[in-house]
Design a protein around this motif. Structure first.
Motif, short mmCIF file in Angstrom:
data_model
loop_
_atom_site.label_atom_id
_atom_site.label_comp_id
_atom_site.label_asym_id
_atom_site.label_seq_id
_atom_site.Cartn_x
_atom_site.Cartn_y
_atom_site.Cartn_z
N TYR A 154 0.92 -6.51 -6.84
CA TYR A 154 -0.04 -7.33 -6.09
C TYR A 154 -1.33 -7.40 -6.91
CZ TYR A 154 -2.39 -8.91 -1.73
OH TYR A 154 -3.06 -9.61 -0.76
N LEU A 155 -1.73 -8.62 -7.30
CA LEU A 155 -2.97 -8.84 -8.04
C LEU A 155 -3.93 -9.59 -7.13
CD1 LEU A 155 -0.33 -9.47 -10.17
CD2 LEU A 155 -2.23 -9.16 -11.76
N GLU A 182 -2.89 -4.22 -9.03
CA GLU A 182 -3.60 -4.38 -10.29
C GLU A 182 -4.49 -5.62 -10.21
OE1 GLU A 182 -3.57 -2.31 -12.74
OE2 GLU A 182 -1.79 -1.08 -12.31
N ARG A 183 -5.65 -5.54 -10.81
CA ARG A 183 -6.53 -6.71 -10.85
C ARG A 183 -6.02 -7.73 -11.84
NH1 ARG A 183 -9.30 -10.61 -8.82
NH2 ARG A 183 -11.48 -10.81 -9.39
N ASN A 228 14.55 -15.85 0.76
CA ASN A 228 15.91 -15.49 1.18
C ASN A 228 16.98 -16.09 0.29
OD1 ASN A 228 15.18 -13.83 3.34
ND2 ASN A 228 15.06 -15.56 4.77
N SER A 229 16.57 -17.02 -0.59
CA SER A 229 17.55 -17.70 -1.46
C SER A 229 17.55 -17.13 -2.88
CB SER A 229 17.24 -19.19 -1.51
OG SER A 229 16.07 -19.46 -2.27
N VAL A 230 16.74 -16.08 -3.14
CA VAL A 230 16.62 -15.56 -4.50
C VAL A 230 16.75 -14.04 -4.52
CG1 VAL A 230 15.11 -17.46 -5.18
CG2 VAL A 230 14.10 -15.31 -4.41
N THR A 231 17.06 -13.52 -5.72
CA THR A 231 16.93 -12.09 -6.01
C THR A 231 16.02 -11.98 -7.22
OG1 THR A 231 18.92 -12.09 -7.42
CG2 THR A 231 19.20 -11.51 -5.09
N VAL A 232 15.25 -10.90 -7.29
CA VAL A 232 14.19 -10.80 -8.29
C VAL A 232 14.10 -9.37 -8.83
CG1 VAL A 232 11.73 -11.22 -8.74
CG2 VAL A 232 12.88 -12.52 -6.95
N ASP A 233 13.94 -9.25 -10.14
CA ASP A 233 13.70 -7.93 -10.74
C ASP A 233 12.23 -7.52 -10.56
OD1 ASP A 233 16.33 -7.73 -11.55
OD2 ASP A 233 15.95 -8.55 -13.55
N THR A 234 11.31 -8.42 -10.96
CA THR A 234 9.88 -8.15 -10.84
C THR A 234 9.20 -9.32 -10.14
OG1 THR A 234 9.81 -6.80 -12.86
CG2 THR A 234 7.72 -7.70 -12.07
N LEU A 235 8.44 -9.02 -9.10
CA LEU A 235 7.71 -10.03 -8.35
C LEU A 235 6.21 -9.78 -8.48
CD1 LEU A 235 7.41 -12.32 -6.24
CD2 LEU A 235 7.72 -10.58 -4.45
N TYR A 236 5.50 -10.78 -9.01
CA TYR A 236 4.04 -10.71 -9.08
C TYR A 236 3.45 -11.54 -7.95
CZ TYR A 236 4.53 -8.83 -13.85
OH TYR A 236 4.85 -8.07 -14.94
N ASP A 283 -8.41 -12.16 -0.68
CA ASP A 283 -8.02 -10.80 -0.31
C ASP A 283 -8.80 -9.78 -1.15
OD1 ASP A 283 -6.65 -11.47 -2.64
OD2 ASP A 283 -4.69 -11.47 -1.69
N GLU A 284 -10.07 -10.10 -1.34
CA GLU A 284 -10.96 -9.33 -2.22
C GLU A 284 -11.03 -7.84 -1.89
OE1 GLU A 284 -15.58 -9.50 -3.87
OE2 GLU A 284 -14.92 -10.82 -2.25
N PRO A 285 -11.02 -7.40 -0.61
CA PRO A 285 -11.11 -5.96 -0.34
C PRO A 285 -10.02 -5.14 -1.03
CG PRO A 285 -11.52 -7.20 1.66
CD PRO A 285 -11.08 -8.20 0.63
N ILE A 286 -8.89 -5.75 -1.32
CA ILE A 286 -7.80 -5.01 -1.96
C ILE A 286 -8.08 -4.76 -3.44
CG2 ILE A 286 -5.29 -5.05 -2.38
CD1 ILE A 286 -4.99 -6.82 0.04
N GLN A 287 -9.04 -5.51 -4.02
CA GLN A 287 -9.36 -5.33 -5.43
C GLN A 287 -9.81 -3.90 -5.74
OE1 GLN A 287 -12.23 -8.24 -6.70
NE2 GLN A 287 -11.00 -9.98 -6.00
N SER A 288 -10.45 -3.26 -4.78
CA SER A 288 -10.97 -1.90 -5.02
C SER A 288 -9.86 -0.88 -5.18
CB SER A 288 -11.89 -1.49 -3.86
OG SER A 288 -11.19 -1.49 -2.63
#
Length: 266
Positions: free
Chosen positions: A79-80, A102-103, A31-39, A85-90
């Motif tokens: 989201y890498l 993305e992996r 809530n204290s930041v703004t971001v262009d790209t979040l990984y 959270d391995e199921p999301i890798q597929s």
């Protein structure tokens, strides 16, 4: 309150669903930041822990909604997934709403430097000594988190700021330091093979920014012990961010004080 803007922000090892997740403090930070790209560099949701005991407090739900809202309000969110959270890798190469999955990928800074970005569980074989040692390490880490939790409960009662006992103990365990060194070397070797300037990862809950054989190694840390992140400003400077909370009352979180640590790389 004026928000701090980042060209890029890296967060990993949040472990939503785990009782040791510092969701309230992460929410204050977001809530204290703004971001262009979040990984989101893996282990965002602790699916391992949730299969043992389902736990999803309101603060964890608020963090998830905040991340989704950021993706809908102009922030590119990638989201890498990691091992928890391995199921999301597929779903690598696909998107969940406005969130890319993305992996691993390569990030180019405003200074033109290229960094491999990945969770880091890809290098577990280079760090552990087999399944038995991995099990011992997992149980040992659970004990560290328990000690950390009880220690900071006492500090909160004494109205003292949060301090990572788990991080302090790990720094003074020879085997842990050796594992961290092997992990760092494996990450840097992969980046060197790819002809990149550095690597940005998470996984081992040990924030660090250092040079290893000409490769810039950065671990953005976690939100279970260290409450840390990595930020890139508009000039391409990379900075580890340590968010320090006074944990007097988890239901009444005070605004974050943010202490930054400049990167050691030129």
């Amino acid at each position: 309150m004026k928000k701090t803007h980042y060209r890029t922000l890296w967060l990993s090892d949040i472990h939503l669903g785990n009782r040791d997740c510092k969701a309230e403090y992460l929410l204050s930070f977001l809530n204290s930041v703004t971001v262009d790209t979040l990984y989101l560099v893996g282990d965002i949701v602790d699916m391992w822990q949730m299969t043992k005991q389902f736990r999803w407090p309101q603060a964890h739900n608020q963090v998830m909604h905040k991340l989704m809202a950021m993706s809908q309000d102009g922030t590119r969110v990638v989201y890498l997934p990691g091992n928890h959270d391995e199921p999301i890798q597929s779903y690598s190469g696909m998107a969940f709403g406005d969130i890319e999955i993305e992996r691993q990928l390569v990030h180019t800074t405003a200074q033109g430097k290229r960094y491999l970005v990945l969770h880091g569980d890809q290098f577990d074989g280079d760090v552990t000594m087999g399944k038995f040692h991995a099990w011992i390490g997992d149980k040992g880490y659970d004990l560290l988190l328990f000690l950390n939790r009880e220690f900071n409960r006492f500090r909160s009662w004494r109205k003292r700021e949060y301090w990572s006992l788990a991080g302090y103990i790990k720094k003074h365990i020879k085997g842990a330091n050796e594992a961290i060194a092997r992990y760092r070397q494996a990450c840097c070797s992969r980046a060197a093979e790819m002809g990149l300037d550095g690597v940005i990862c998470g996984h081992i809950h040990h924030p660090e920014s250092t040079m290893e054989n000409g490769i810039h190694y950065i671990n953005d840390g976690d939100w279970m012990e260290n409450c840390s992140a990595l930020g890139e400003d508009e000039s391409g400077n990379l900075t580890l961010i340590y968010s320090l909370e006074t944990m007097n009352n988890a239901d009444n979180v005070t605004p974050l004080k943010v202490k930054t640590s400049p990167s050691k790389a030129a």
